[in-house]
Design an enzyme around this catalytic site. Structure first.
Site, PDB file in Angstrom:
ATOM      1  N   LYS A  80       0.857  -1.185   0.000  1.00  0.00           N
ATOM      2  CA  LYS A  80       0.000   0.000   0.000  1.00  0.00           C
ATOM      3  C   LYS A  80       0.899   1.243   0.000  1.00  0.00           C
ATOM      4  O   LYS A  80       1.971   1.234   0.610  1.00  0.00           O
ATOM      5  CB  LYS A  80      -0.878  -0.042   1.259  1.00  0.00           C
ATOM      6  CG  LYS A  80      -1.934   1.055   1.346  1.00  0.00           C
ATOM      7  CD  LYS A  80      -2.829   0.827   2.568  1.00  0.00           C
ATOM      8  CE  LYS A  80      -3.913   1.874   2.722  1.00  0.00           C
ATOM      9  NZ  LYS A  80      -4.795   1.630   3.876  1.00  0.00           N
ATOM     10  N   SER A 155      -9.750   1.598   2.922  1.00  0.00           N
ATOM     11  CA  SER A 155      -8.884   2.393   2.080  1.00  0.00           C
ATOM     12  C   SER A 155      -7.816   1.597   1.318  1.00  0.00           C
ATOM     13  O   SER A 155      -7.231   2.106   0.381  1.00  0.00           O
ATOM     14  CB  SER A 155      -8.188   3.456   2.920  1.00  0.00           C
ATOM     15  OG  SER A 155      -7.330   2.848   3.871  1.00  0.00           O
ATOM     16  N   SER A 179      -9.707  -0.937   7.123  1.00  0.00           N
ATOM     17  CA  SER A 179      -9.180  -0.712   5.773  1.00  0.00           C
ATOM     18  C   SER A 179      -8.474  -1.881   5.109  1.00  0.00           C
ATOM     19  O   SER A 179      -8.195  -1.823   3.917  1.00  0.00           O
ATOM     20  CB  SER A 179      -8.249   0.495   5.761  1.00  0.00           C
ATOM     21  OG  SER A 179      -9.027   1.665   5.691  1.00  0.00           O
TER      22      SER A 179
HETATM   23  N1  GLN Z   1     -13.003   3.759   6.548  1.00  0.00           N
HETATM   24  C1  GLN Z   1     -12.465   4.044   7.838  1.00  0.00           C
HETATM   25  C2  GLN Z   1     -12.176   5.503   7.958  1.00  0.00           C
HETATM   26  O1  GLN Z   1     -12.192   6.181   6.960  1.00  0.00           O
HETATM   27  C3  GLN Z   1     -11.257   3.201   8.095  1.00  0.00           C
HETATM   28  C4  GLN Z   1      -9.984   3.771   7.637  1.00  0.00           C
HETATM   29  C5  GLN Z   1      -8.825   2.863   7.815  1.00  0.00           C
HETATM   30  O2  GLN Z   1      -8.938   1.760   8.345  1.00  0.00           O
HETATM   31  N2  GLN Z   1      -7.668   3.345   7.404  1.00  0.00           N
HETATM   32  O3  GLN Z   1     -11.947   5.986   9.042  1.00  0.00           O
END
Ligand code: GLN
Length: 491
Positions: A80, A155, A179
């Protein structure tokens, strides 16, 4: 069968038997990338083919010389783009770091290098890992290989889509509120968030440091255990790093009869789509066929997980992202006569709207006059949520829930409505607030789109969690289904 279709474990076995070389595996993956990446767009950066092949040949040579490398030596993978790679762009999918090339490797990057894996490139994500659809990337959205009119989740959407599309054998993502698991669920791959502290965060861009963990995304449970074996372990450069590493592959294939699994009723109510629920209930029935005892349980503090998460996350974001000021590194706005004007211009133009929204919210809740009412209260609630889980884990080995209340949604569909956005990772955040390990494994389909089952375990019991998932994966019979990537899209 094409080489790129193999799991990492199968490819590694073929390598050891000298049926293939790392160069051949890499060429096969490169061919796949040139075939489908134009549609999927899972990468932000793909390294030069020449350089990648050189790396693969180097590993082949070492293996031929009999050098002892890890079981995944020679296997192509991606990281990532919030995981630092020395000299290789690490953008966090933000304009702020569009041209950033770190001078060092993250701990996990070092580990995978030492293990002899072959880095193909950096995977797309929501800007600074804030989001659930990968549409918030500064660069471009990524498409879901199962239906290219849909998002891959987020994400870590690039990391998940690349594995699902067979463009790489495995990847790493990061998980602060879901994510790794949510995109894994939407792309039909396995995704694990380890116990907080099991994998070093050194060189991972901080989003909310008390919640962040790096985790693998893979084609099956065995691959997941193999990757975890490489990246887990103590690192003195991360003060929260634990000394609790286990040998995860050793757990696979052990008996799971007698495991006690609880499914919390709060995760099966409003918001969960009926067809998704049906698939999950079928997976639970299969768990019983394996000899596990499956009971309904209660986690009564569940309604407080969402507000608690948002307060903690925003507060930590506002502090962690203060470093991007245009002075030290990253994007710098050229205008501004004073220093504070330079900060303002840089941060206004370098960050996307979601990032700015969370910084503003976080700054607000951390103000002296609000601190006790919001942040301090959130920390207390966090402890209560943790106690909920501790109580359940006294009687149960594992907790099973859906990973996400829905299957992958359409690109551009209500993706700005905060209510919709936040309900999407309702089921994954508790594991981050409590620090426990959680995994998503594919367990079925609804109208051709994958559904993920989330399994949570006691801290540092990844081994038992993987043991159970390995047995269940076999029972579920969905492993090996592959998307047909077509430009037409749609189901
Ligand atoms: N979708 C969640 C957020 O936007 C999780 C983000 C993540 O795990 N990096 O906070």
């Amino acid at each position: 069968m094409k080489l790129y279709e193999m799991t990492a474990c199968e490819a590694a076995a073929a390598l050891r038997k000298k049926e293939v070389t790392s160069q051949e595996l890499t060429e096969s993956v490169l061919e796949r990338i040139s075939g489908v990446e134009g549609i999927i767009k899972g990468f932000i950066t793909i390294l030069e083919s020449e350089k990648i092949l050189q790396e693969a040949k180097k590993i082949d040579k070492l293996l031929a010389e009999g050098k002892k490398l890890s079981p995944l030596a020679g296997i192509p993978m991606a990281l990532k783009d919030n995981i630092c790679t020395q000299g290789i762009p690490t953008t966090y999918a933000s304009k702020m770091l569009e041209n950033y090339r770190p001078s060092y490797d993250a701990h996990v990057t070092e580990k995978l290098k030492e293990a002899g894996t072959v880095l193909m490139g950096k995977a797309n994500m929501d800007e600074f890992a804030m989001g659930s659809s990968t549409e918030r990337s500064f660069f471009h959205p990524t498409r879901n290989p199962w239906d290219i009119s849909r998002v891959p989740g987020g994400s870590s959407g690039g990391s998940a889509a690349l594995v699902a599309a067979d463009e790489i054998f495995f990847s790493l993502g990061s998980d602060t509120g879901g994510s790794v698991r949510q995109p894994a669920s939407m792309c039909g791959v396995v995704g694990l968030k380890p116990t907080y502290g099991l994998v070093s965060r050194y060189g991972l861009a901080a989003l909310a440091p008390s919640l962040d963990q790096v985790g693998p995304l893979s084609k099956d449970v065995r691959d997941c255990a193999m990757v975890l074996d490489i990246i887990a372990g103590h690192d003195p450069r991360d003060s929260t790093s634990a000394k609790s590493k286990d040998n995860y592959v050793d757990y696979l294939g052990r008996e799971v009869k007698g495991f006690k699994i609880g499914f919390p009723k709060e995760f099966f109510g409003e918001g969960l789509e009926e067809p998704v629920k049906k698939v999950i209930m079928e997976a639970l029935a299969k768990s019983e066929q394996l000899g596990a005892e499956v009971d309904e349980i209660s986690l009564p503090k569940t309604p407080y997980v969402l507000p608690c998460y948002h307060l903690v996350v925003s507060a930590e974001i506002s502090s962690a992202l203060a470093r991007y000021d245009g002075v030290r590194y990253g994007f710098r706005a050229r205008e501004g006569d004073t220093l504070s004007e330079l900060y303002r211009q840089t941060r206004s133009r370098g960050f996307g709207s979601e990032v700015k929204k969370r910084i503003i919210l976080g700054t607000h809740v951390l103000r002296t006059e609000h601190y006790d009412d919001y942040y301090w209260k959130a920390l207390k609630v966090r402890t209560l949520i943790k106690q909920d889980f501790e109580k359940v884990f006294r009687d149960y080995d594992l907790i099973a829930t859906p990973t996400s209340p829905t299957t992958a949604f359409k690109l551009g569909a209500k993706n700005d409505d905060p209510q919709t956005v936040h309900s999407r990772d309702n089921y994954t955040r508790a594991a981050n607030l409590t620090g426990i390990p959680a995994i998503s494994i594919p367990c079925g389909f609804v109208e051709g789109l994958p559904v993920g089952l989330q399994i949570m375990g006691r801290p540092f019991e990844e081994g038992r969690m993987l043991q159970f998932c390995y047995a269940l994966e076999d029972m579920l019979g969905v492993k090996g289904y592959k998307p047909e990537i077509s430009v037409e899209g749609g189901h």
